[in-house]
Design a protein around this motif. Structure first.
Motif, PDB file in Angstrom:
ATOM      1  N   ALA A  21       0.832  -1.207   0.000  1.00 12.71           N
ATOM      2  CA  ALA A  21       0.000   0.000   0.000  1.00 12.71           C
ATOM      3  C   ALA A  21       0.865   1.255   0.000  1.00 12.71           C
ATOM      4  CB  ALA A  21      -0.926  -0.004   1.220  1.00 12.71           C
ATOM      5  N   ILE A  22       1.870   1.284   0.868  1.00 10.47           N
ATOM      6  CA  ILE A  22       2.704   2.477   0.997  1.00 10.47           C
ATOM      7  C   ILE A  22       3.597   2.671  -0.221  1.00 10.47           C
ATOM      8  CG2 ILE A  22       4.557   3.532   2.350  1.00 10.47           C
ATOM      9  CD1 ILE A  22       3.362   1.998   4.795  1.00 10.47           C
ATOM     10  N   VAL A  23       4.247   1.603  -0.652  1.00  9.48           N
ATOM     11  CA  VAL A  23       5.251   1.709  -1.721  1.00  9.48           C
ATOM     12  C   VAL A  23       4.594   1.857  -3.092  1.00  9.48           C
ATOM     13  CG1 VAL A  23       7.132   0.510  -2.897  1.00  9.48           C
ATOM     14  CG2 VAL A  23       7.006   0.496  -0.403  1.00  9.48           C
ATOM     15  N   MET A  24       3.681   0.941  -3.423  1.00  7.01           N
ATOM     16  CA  MET A  24       3.103   0.970  -4.759  1.00  7.01           C
ATOM     17  C   MET A  24       2.152   2.157  -4.916  1.00  7.01           C
ATOM     18  SD  MET A  24       4.866  -1.536  -5.617  1.00  7.01           S
ATOM     19  CE  MET A  24       4.423  -1.593  -7.341  1.00  7.01           C
ATOM     20  N   GLY A 144      -3.591  -4.628  -0.756  1.00 10.29           N
ATOM     21  CA  GLY A 144      -2.858  -3.518  -0.166  1.00 10.29           C
ATOM     22  C   GLY A 144      -2.416  -2.511  -1.202  1.00 10.29           C
ATOM     23  N   GLN A 145      -2.022  -3.001  -2.369  1.00 14.33           N
ATOM     24  CA  GLN A 145      -1.628  -2.092  -3.443  1.00 14.33           C
ATOM     25  C   GLN A 145      -2.801  -1.216  -3.850  1.00 14.33           C
ATOM     26  OE1 GLN A 145       0.114  -3.969  -6.895  1.00 14.33           O
ATOM     27  NE2 GLN A 145      -0.075  -2.133  -8.144  1.00 14.33           N
ATOM     28  N   ALA A 146      -3.992  -1.798  -3.928  1.00 13.33           N
ATOM     29  CA  ALA A 146      -5.175  -1.016  -4.296  1.00 13.33           C
ATOM     30  C   ALA A 146      -5.467   0.056  -3.251  1.00 13.33           C
ATOM     31  CB  ALA A 146      -6.380  -1.940  -4.460  1.00 13.33           C
ATOM     32  N   ILE A 147      -5.301  -0.299  -1.972  1.00 10.08           N
ATOM     33  CA  ILE A 147      -5.515   0.695  -0.911  1.00 10.08           C
ATOM     34  C   ILE A 147      -4.562   1.869  -1.097  1.00 10.08           C
ATOM     35  CG2 ILE A 147      -5.373   1.114   1.564  1.00 10.08           C
ATOM     36  CD1 ILE A 147      -6.092  -1.841   1.987  1.00 10.08           C
ATOM     37  N   GLY A 148      -3.284   1.547  -1.358  1.00 14.08           N
ATOM     38  CA  GLY A 148      -2.289   2.598  -1.518  1.00 14.08           C
ATOM     39  C   GLY A 148      -2.499   3.438  -2.756  1.00 14.08           C
ATOM     40  N   GLN A 149      -2.885   2.794  -3.852  1.00 14.12           N
ATOM     41  CA  GLN A 149      -3.066   3.536  -5.093  1.00 14.12           C
ATOM     42  C   GLN A 149      -4.250   4.493  -5.018  1.00 14.12           C
ATOM     43  OE1 GLN A 149      -1.650  -0.240  -7.721  1.00 14.12           O
ATOM     44  NE2 GLN A 149      -2.804   1.296  -8.836  1.00 14.12           N
ATOM     45  N   ILE A 260     -10.800   1.962  -3.465  1.00 15.31           N
ATOM     46  CA  ILE A 260     -11.419   1.286  -2.324  1.00 15.31           C
ATOM     47  C   ILE A 260     -12.233   0.099  -2.826  1.00 15.31           C
ATOM     48  CG2 ILE A 260     -13.216   1.501  -0.567  1.00 15.31           C
ATOM     49  CD1 ILE A 260     -10.538   2.573   0.320  1.00 15.31           C
ATOM     50  N   ALA A 261     -12.990   0.319  -3.908  1.00 15.27           N
ATOM     51  CA  ALA A 261     -13.718  -0.803  -4.518  1.00 15.27           C
ATOM     52  C   ALA A 261     -12.758  -1.863  -5.022  1.00 15.27           C
ATOM     53  CB  ALA A 261     -14.598  -0.282  -5.659  1.00 15.27           C
ATOM     54  N   ALA A 262     -11.564  -1.433  -5.449  1.00 12.61           N
ATOM     55  CA  ALA A 262     -10.574  -2.369  -5.954  1.00 12.61           C
ATOM     56  C   ALA A 262     -10.076  -3.321  -4.881  1.00 12.61           C
ATOM     57  CB  ALA A 262      -9.386  -1.599  -6.552  1.00 12.61           C
ATOM     58  N   ILE A 263     -10.129  -2.909  -3.618  1.00 11.85           N
ATOM     59  CA  ILE A 263      -9.735  -3.813  -2.542  1.00 11.85           C
ATOM     60  C   ILE A 263     -10.606  -5.064  -2.572  1.00 11.85           C
ATOM     61  CG2 ILE A 263      -9.547  -4.058  -0.038  1.00 11.85           C
ATOM     62  CD1 ILE A 263      -9.220  -0.982   0.072  1.00 11.85           C
ATOM     63  N   ALA A 264     -11.917  -4.848  -2.620  1.00 10.23           N
ATOM     64  CA  ALA A 264     -12.841  -5.979  -2.683  1.00 10.23           C
ATOM     65  C   ALA A 264     -12.635  -6.769  -3.966  1.00 10.23           C
ATOM     66  CB  ALA A 264     -14.279  -5.483  -2.593  1.00 10.23           C
ATOM     67  N   GLY A 265     -12.354  -6.066  -5.070  1.00  5.72           N
ATOM     68  CA  GLY A 265     -12.141  -6.749  -6.344  1.00  5.72           C
ATOM     69  C   GLY A 265     -10.944  -7.674  -6.324  1.00  5.72           C
ATOM     70  N   ARG A 266      -9.866  -7.237  -5.721  1.00  5.24           N
ATOM     71  CA  ARG A 266      -8.669  -8.086  -5.675  1.00  5.24           C
ATOM     72  C   ARG A 266      -8.913  -9.361  -4.886  1.00  5.24           C
ATOM     73  NH1 ARG A 266      -3.062  -5.250  -6.779  1.00  5.24           N
ATOM     74  NH2 ARG A 266      -3.836  -3.592  -8.110  1.00  5.24           N
ATOM     75  N   VAL A 267      -9.586  -9.222  -3.748  1.00  4.57           N
ATOM     76  CA  VAL A 267      -9.883 -10.400  -2.941  1.00  4.57           C
ATOM     77  C   VAL A 267     -10.883 -11.301  -3.658  1.00  4.57           C
ATOM     78  CG1 VAL A 267     -10.811 -11.199  -0.738  1.00  4.57           C
ATOM     79  CG2 VAL A 267      -9.374  -9.151  -0.818  1.00  4.57           C
ATOM     80  N   GLY A 313     -13.532   0.092 -10.793  1.00  4.49           N
ATOM     81  CA  GLY A 313     -12.444  -0.309  -9.920  1.00  4.49           C
ATOM     82  C   GLY A 313     -12.559  -1.737  -9.438  1.00  4.49           C
ATOM     83  N   PHE A 314     -13.773  -2.202  -9.150  1.00  2.00           N
ATOM     84  CA  PHE A 314     -13.942  -3.574  -8.662  1.00  2.00           C
ATOM     85  C   PHE A 314     -13.427  -4.577  -9.691  1.00  2.00           C
ATOM     86  CE2 PHE A 314     -16.251  -7.545  -8.222  1.00  2.00           C
ATOM     87  CZ  PHE A 314     -16.141  -7.809  -6.861  1.00  2.00           C
ATOM     88  N   GLY A 315     -13.766  -4.378 -10.962  1.00  2.00           N
ATOM     89  CA  GLY A 315     -13.355  -5.338 -11.986  1.00  2.00           C
ATOM     90  C   GLY A 315     -11.922  -5.188 -12.423  1.00  2.00           C
ATOM     91  N   TYR A 316     -11.481  -3.931 -12.609  1.00  2.00           N
ATOM     92  CA  TYR A 316     -10.103  -3.729 -13.061  1.00  2.00           C
ATOM     93  C   TYR A 316      -9.105  -4.309 -12.060  1.00  2.00           C
ATOM     94  CZ  TYR A 316      -6.768  -0.724 -10.708  1.00  2.00           C
ATOM     95  OH  TYR A 316      -5.801  -0.273  -9.878  1.00  2.00           O
ATOM     96  N   ALA A 317      -9.454  -4.256 -10.759  1.00  2.00           N
ATOM     97  CA  ALA A 317      -8.530  -4.701  -9.717  1.00  2.00           C
ATOM     98  C   ALA A 317      -8.215  -6.178  -9.833  1.00  2.00           C
ATOM     99  CB  ALA A 317      -9.121  -4.400  -8.345  1.00  2.00           C
ATOM    100  N   GLY A 318      -9.148  -6.944 -10.375  1.00  2.00           N
ATOM    101  CA  GLY A 318      -8.897  -8.367 -10.515  1.00  2.00           C
ATOM    102  C   GLY A 318      -7.809  -8.701 -11.507  1.00  2.00           C
ATOM    103  N   VAL A 319      -7.433  -7.738 -12.353  1.00  2.00           N
ATOM    104  CA  VAL A 319      -6.401  -7.998 -13.358  1.00  2.00           C
ATOM    105  C   VAL A 319      -5.077  -8.346 -12.689  1.00  2.00           C
ATOM    106  CG1 VAL A 319      -5.044  -6.998 -15.223  1.00  2.00           C
ATOM    107  CG2 VAL A 319      -7.506  -6.596 -15.129  1.00  2.00           C
ATOM    108  N   MET A 320      -4.637  -7.532 -11.720  1.00  2.00           N
ATOM    109  CA  MET A 320      -3.354  -7.796 -11.093  1.00  2.00           C
ATOM    110  C   MET A 320      -3.374  -9.099 -10.300  1.00  2.00           C
ATOM    111  SD  MET A 320      -0.239  -7.063 -10.831  1.00  2.00           S
ATOM    112  CE  MET A 320      -0.119  -5.437 -11.563  1.00  2.00           C
ATOM    113  N   THR A 321      -4.481  -9.361  -9.598  1.00  2.00           N
ATOM    114  CA  THR A 321      -4.597 -10.652  -8.922  1.00  2.00           C
ATOM    115  C   THR A 321      -4.533 -11.786  -9.929  1.00  2.00           C
ATOM    116  OG1 THR A 321      -5.936  -9.686  -7.154  1.00  2.00           O
ATOM    117  CG2 THR A 321      -6.031 -12.070  -7.416  1.00  2.00           C
ATOM    118  N   GLY A 322      -5.242 -11.621 -11.067  1.00  2.00           N
ATOM    119  CA  GLY A 322      -5.206 -12.644 -12.109  1.00  2.00           C
ATOM    120  C   GLY A 322      -3.815 -12.865 -12.661  1.00  2.00           C
TER     121      GLY A 322
END
Length: 402
Positions: A21-24, A144-149, A260-267, A313-322
């Motif tokens: 979160a902090i770095v990215m 965490g990256q989504a939270i930071g971004q 913030i929505a991306a947090i849920a998306g990644r999980v 944000g919810f859907g885009y966030a799944g890209v990095m997890t994927g």
């Protein structure tokens, strides 16, 4: 050697998420709220300012390859401590810069020795603690990256208003040093896996039927394309909104809501990867991102930005997890550390390219329509690559079952 309690692996996940979160948050898109202050003070073009972020991401790409090997030898804790110092001193030092080359150098070093040193080894460490159910664990850590971004630009916008852009950078650097050092000390290597019969052979097999080198090429191409697409809204959404005479804190708030929505998306997409397979989850998230990215240019008022951004944000966030769970699944185990570093390097290069072309085409056209259209076009190319990969995985699975 005494095996640590299995409960400690969740401490590793939490520490990894906080560090990412902090770095990215600072190195991927934290510069977005500094565009207009730097433009106003120095008269630099939008493309030149975007290149600061691009150079930093090139550093992340190169550092990820080199520091991944260092982590295998020196250990995850030492690498995380080096990253803490590099990010804190690099971002804080940028508060005293007054030439473009100084920004380029500082962000490159923060990227290479900071984010590049951190991302791949931390994700690899998290995956090592979870022989089963790694998709969910990686999704939580990458959240965490989504939270930071979302959080870093949001906070930085208020810091700029209160302290000016130099004070904001100095504050971010100080907070990085203060928070990252104890988090780095909490990291620990995963327990060793006992060798099993046939392990060496299994380590070299891939579920695609492709050679390891062709698998590496395919994943690197896919990651570069999907990250080129996602970089445009991450880097340019705030200045796009500010172009409609919306103040920076409100514009940063839209990005914050999206991430913030991306947090849920990644999980959620991490769990989806455990259920339907990593490539299928990666394709679903890529489709969501590609369909939605251009829509940002069709919105003009703040309430609509706030409505649409979390959906995107919810859907885009799944890209990095994927990306992460697909790479873990398709890369042979005996080459995973090195190949993961290479694949992620192409992802950061895609981020660098997407962010830079966004600023370049803004300078050429006076608006962001072409920049976001390019992002959507590259997203379509990514869908073709990931779709063909999914077909190959399913074909190989059918052959194995026959």
């Amino acid at each position: 050697m005494t095996r640590p309690s299995d409960t400690y692996r969740w401490i590793v996940v939490a520490s990894a998420a906080a560090m990412l979160a902090i770095v990215m948050g600072q190195l991927v898109n934290g510069l977005s709220v500094f565009f207009i202050p730097l433009e106003q003070e120095f008269g630099w073009s939008r493309g030149s300012i975007a290149l600061i972020n691009t150079v930093g991401l090139i550093g992340v790409a190169l550092g990820g390859i080199v520091m991944g090997r260092v982590a295998d030898r020196a250990g995850i804790r030492l690498v995380c401590l080096v990253a803490a110092m590099a990010v804190g001193l690099g971002v804080g030092g940028a508060a005293f810069a007054d030439q473009l080359w100084q920004f380029y150098l500082l962000f490159f070093l923060a990227g290479a020795l900071g984010a590049g040193a951190l991302f791949g080894p931390v994700i690899a460490a998290v995956g090592g603690w979870f022989p089963a159910g790694a998709g969910l664990a990686i999704g939580i850590a990458s959240a965490g990256q989504a939270i930071g971004q979302g959080g870093v630009p949001f906070v930085a916008a208020y810091l700029i208003e209160a302290l000016g852009w130099r004070g904001a950078l100095l504050a971010l650097g100080g907070v990085s040093l203060t928070a990252l050092v104890p988090l780095a000390l909490a990291m620990r290597e995963p327990p060793p896996v006992r060798p099993m019969a046939g392990r060496a052979t299994a380590a070299r097999q891939t579920p695609t039927g492709l050679t390891p080198h062709r698998t590496l090429f395919t994943l690197s191409l896919a990651v570069m394309l999907c990250c080129t697409c996602m970089a445009v809204p991450l880097i340019h959404l705030v200045p796009l909104i500010q172009g409609y005479c919306i103040p920076a804190p409100e514009a940063g708030g839209v990005l914050f809501a999206m991430l913030i929505a991306a947090i849920a998306g990644r999980v959620a997409f991490g769990k989806l990867a455990d259920v339907i397979g990593p490539v299928g989850a990666y394709l679903a998230a890529s489709l969501w991102q590609t369909v939605g990215v251009f829509a940002f240019t069709l919105i003009r008022d703040l309430p609509m930005f706030y409505l649409f951004a979390p959906i995107y944000g919810f859907g885009y966030a799944g890209v990095m997890t994927g990306v992460l769970v697909t790479a873990r699944a398709l890369v042979p185990a005996d080459r995973r550390a090195m190949h993961m570093g290479i694949i992620l390097a192409f992802g950061w290069l895609g981020h660098a390219l997407g962010g830079y072309q966004g600023g370049l085409f803004f300078d050429l056209t006076g608006g962001y329509t072409v920049s976001f259209a390019n992002a959507a076009a590259v997203g379509v190319l990514n869908l073709m690559v990931v779709g063909s990969l999914l077909l190959r995985v399913r074909r190989q699975a059918a052959l194995a079952a026959a």
